[in-house]
Design a protein around this motif. Sequence first.
Motif, PDB file in Angstrom:
ATOM      1  N   TYR A  38     -11.786  -5.594   2.289  1.00  0.00           N
ATOM      2  CA  TYR A  38     -12.353  -6.253   3.472  1.00  0.00           C
ATOM      3  C   TYR A  38     -12.829  -5.221   4.499  1.00  0.00           C
ATOM      4  CZ  TYR A  38     -10.660 -10.617   1.587  1.00  0.00           C
ATOM      5  OH  TYR A  38     -10.473 -11.714   0.765  1.00  0.00           O
ATOM      6  N   PRO A  39     -13.749  -5.636   5.374  1.00  0.00           N
ATOM      7  CA  PRO A  39     -14.251  -4.704   6.388  1.00  0.00           C
ATOM      8  C   PRO A  39     -13.121  -4.062   7.188  1.00  0.00           C
ATOM      9  CG  PRO A  39     -15.573  -6.708   6.384  1.00  0.00           C
ATOM     10  CD  PRO A  39     -14.405  -6.968   5.467  1.00  0.00           C
ATOM     11  N   GLY A  40     -13.151  -2.750   7.277  1.00  0.00           N
ATOM     12  CA  GLY A  40     -12.152  -2.017   8.047  1.00  0.00           C
ATOM     13  C   GLY A  40     -10.816  -1.843   7.358  1.00  0.00           C
ATOM     14  N   GLU A  41     -10.627  -2.435   6.183  1.00  0.00           N
ATOM     15  CA  GLU A  41      -9.337  -2.377   5.509  1.00  0.00           C
ATOM     16  C   GLU A  41      -9.137  -1.021   4.841  1.00  0.00           C
ATOM     17  OE1 GLU A  41      -6.633  -5.244   2.643  1.00  0.00           O
ATOM     18  OE2 GLU A  41      -8.787  -5.129   2.248  1.00  0.00           O
ATOM     19  N   LYS A  42      -7.893  -0.545   4.869  1.00  0.00           N
ATOM     20  CA  LYS A  42      -7.520   0.708   4.222  1.00  0.00           C
ATOM     21  C   LYS A  42      -6.619   0.389   3.035  1.00  0.00           C
ATOM     22  CE  LYS A  42      -9.426   2.530   7.922  1.00  0.00           C
ATOM     23  NZ  LYS A  42      -9.863   1.320   8.607  1.00  0.00           N
ATOM     24  N   ILE A  43      -7.104   0.695   1.828  1.00  0.00           N
ATOM     25  CA  ILE A  43      -6.369   0.404   0.602  1.00  0.00           C
ATOM     26  C   ILE A  43      -6.001   1.712  -0.075  1.00  0.00           C
ATOM     27  CG2 ILE A  43      -6.603  -0.507  -1.745  1.00  0.00           C
ATOM     28  CD1 ILE A  43      -8.167  -2.802  -0.659  1.00  0.00           C
ATOM     29  N   ALA A  44      -4.762   1.847  -0.488  1.00  0.00           N
ATOM     30  CA  ALA A  44      -4.327   3.008  -1.260  1.00  0.00           C
ATOM     31  C   ALA A  44      -4.032   2.580  -2.691  1.00  0.00           C
ATOM     32  CB  ALA A  44      -3.085   3.638  -0.637  1.00  0.00           C
ATOM     33  N   LEU A  45      -4.588   3.314  -3.649  1.00  0.00           N
ATOM     34  CA  LEU A  45      -4.324   3.086  -5.061  1.00  0.00           C
ATOM     35  C   LEU A  45      -3.347   4.141  -5.542  1.00  0.00           C
ATOM     36  CD1 LEU A  45      -7.956   2.464  -6.399  1.00  0.00           C
ATOM     37  CD2 LEU A  45      -6.283   0.763  -5.678  1.00  0.00           C
ATOM     38  N   ALA A 227      -2.342   3.228   4.888  1.00  0.00           N
ATOM     39  CA  ALA A 227      -2.879   2.025   4.224  1.00  0.00           C
ATOM     40  C   ALA A 227      -2.396   0.734   4.866  1.00  0.00           C
ATOM     41  CB  ALA A 227      -2.496   2.040   2.742  1.00  0.00           C
ATOM     42  N   ASP A 228      -3.280  -0.266   4.830  1.00  0.00           N
ATOM     43  CA  ASP A 228      -2.905  -1.635   5.138  1.00  0.00           C
ATOM     44  C   ASP A 228      -2.317  -2.314   3.909  1.00  0.00           C
ATOM     45  OD1 ASP A 228      -4.118  -1.686   7.827  1.00  0.00           O
ATOM     46  OD2 ASP A 228      -6.005  -1.528   6.724  1.00  0.00           O
ATOM     47  N   ARG A 229      -2.791  -1.875   2.738  1.00  0.00           N
ATOM     48  CA  ARG A 229      -2.378  -2.498   1.488  1.00  0.00           C
ATOM     49  C   ARG A 229      -2.266  -1.413   0.422  1.00  0.00           C
ATOM     50  NH1 ARG A 229      -5.826  -6.390  -1.971  1.00  0.00           N
ATOM     51  NH2 ARG A 229      -7.439  -5.864  -0.445  1.00  0.00           N
ATOM     52  N   GLU A 240       1.096  -4.581  -9.140  1.00  0.00           N
ATOM     53  CA  GLU A 240       1.748  -5.076  -7.930  1.00  0.00           C
ATOM     54  C   GLU A 240       0.964  -4.602  -6.723  1.00  0.00           C
ATOM     55  OE1 GLU A 240       6.242  -5.020  -5.929  1.00  0.00           O
ATOM     56  OE2 GLU A 240       5.954  -4.583  -8.061  1.00  0.00           O
ATOM     57  N   GLU A 241       0.942  -5.408  -5.681  1.00  0.00           N
ATOM     58  CA  GLU A 241       0.292  -5.009  -4.437  1.00  0.00           C
ATOM     59  C   GLU A 241       1.020  -5.637  -3.265  1.00  0.00           C
ATOM     60  OE1 GLU A 241      -3.468  -7.049  -3.191  1.00  0.00           O
ATOM     61  OE2 GLU A 241      -3.508  -7.614  -5.314  1.00  0.00           O
ATOM     62  N   GLY A 242       0.848  -5.017  -2.112  1.00  0.00           N
ATOM     63  CA  GLY A 242       1.473  -5.537  -0.904  1.00  0.00           C
ATOM     64  C   GLY A 242       1.337  -4.543   0.222  1.00  0.00           C
ATOM     65  N   THR A 243       1.967  -4.833   1.346  1.00  0.00           N
ATOM     66  CA  THR A 243       1.987  -3.881   2.444  1.00  0.00           C
ATOM     67  C   THR A 243       2.801  -2.663   2.018  1.00  0.00           C
ATOM     68  OG1 THR A 243       4.023  -4.757   3.401  1.00  0.00           O
ATOM     69  CG2 THR A 243       1.934  -5.789   4.093  1.00  0.00           C
TER      70      THR A 243
END
Length: 282
Positions: A38-45, A227-229, A240-243
């Motif tokens: 999503y816009p502005g979202e920070k995701i870490a893989l 990250a946000d997520r 699995e995913e989450g905060t």
Amino acid sequence: MSQNNPKDEHDKPLVSYRKITKSFGDRTVLKELDLDVYPGEKIALIGPSGSGKTTIARLLMTLEKPTSGTIEVEGEMLWLMPRKGKLVPANEKHLHRVRSKIGMVFQHFNLFPHMTIQRNVTEALVHVLKIPKSEADERAMRMLERVGLQEHTNHYPSQLSGGQKQRVAIARALVMQPSVMLFDEVTSALDPELVGEVLDVIKGIASQGEMAMILITHEMDFARDVADRILFTDGGVIVEEGTPEQVFQNPQSPRLQTFLSRFLNGSSDGRTGSRVAAGAEQ
């Protein structure tokens, strides 16, 4: 953790992967992946070597083509384009236009050794975006100041440390003003003492909340802080995913529990060690 995640029920994804499969010969590295950013979202893989993390980024950068499935960027197909009421394979012009919304920083710096730092940052502005050189120089200077290299504009890459080179690479990507930034294990090629300066720059960028980010990293504390997520990938799927709090403090799947157990530092707050000891995807 970033405090700027604007995602709510009314947001539309900036990037969408739908049923993405990627195979190399007989080896399938992604299996019907669904992912929204999503816009502005920070995701870490995060995940072990070969789990598909880097492939997710390479597909978005058009460095690899999906075997099946679709990717959209700001509501527009990446690998397909409309023609006479049908979707057909995208031509290079379409790919280039959609790809221009995406910035990427790689493990290795890929700077032009014969160009100054200033010119490394301005080259694409002038020759790709066709921005006048004076304006490109202004934008480059602002971005180099943002990454703490304003005094090195006339230096060449050979005169910089590894950490400084990576900060130049970050400035070069950011100056194009992408909608989403990809960071692919950007500290894995650095000496340990140089890692912090690069991570601090990325944290500063993330804290401003200007753009979405996909961070592929083996720096667990960094992932937790930025990250946000968090998405844990293994075997070509998102297991699995989450905060950050959910993933690091209360992992549900045995595979994630095993992965995290290899580098828990035993602290009372459950924080992980700063770097995965092994298994960074190359």
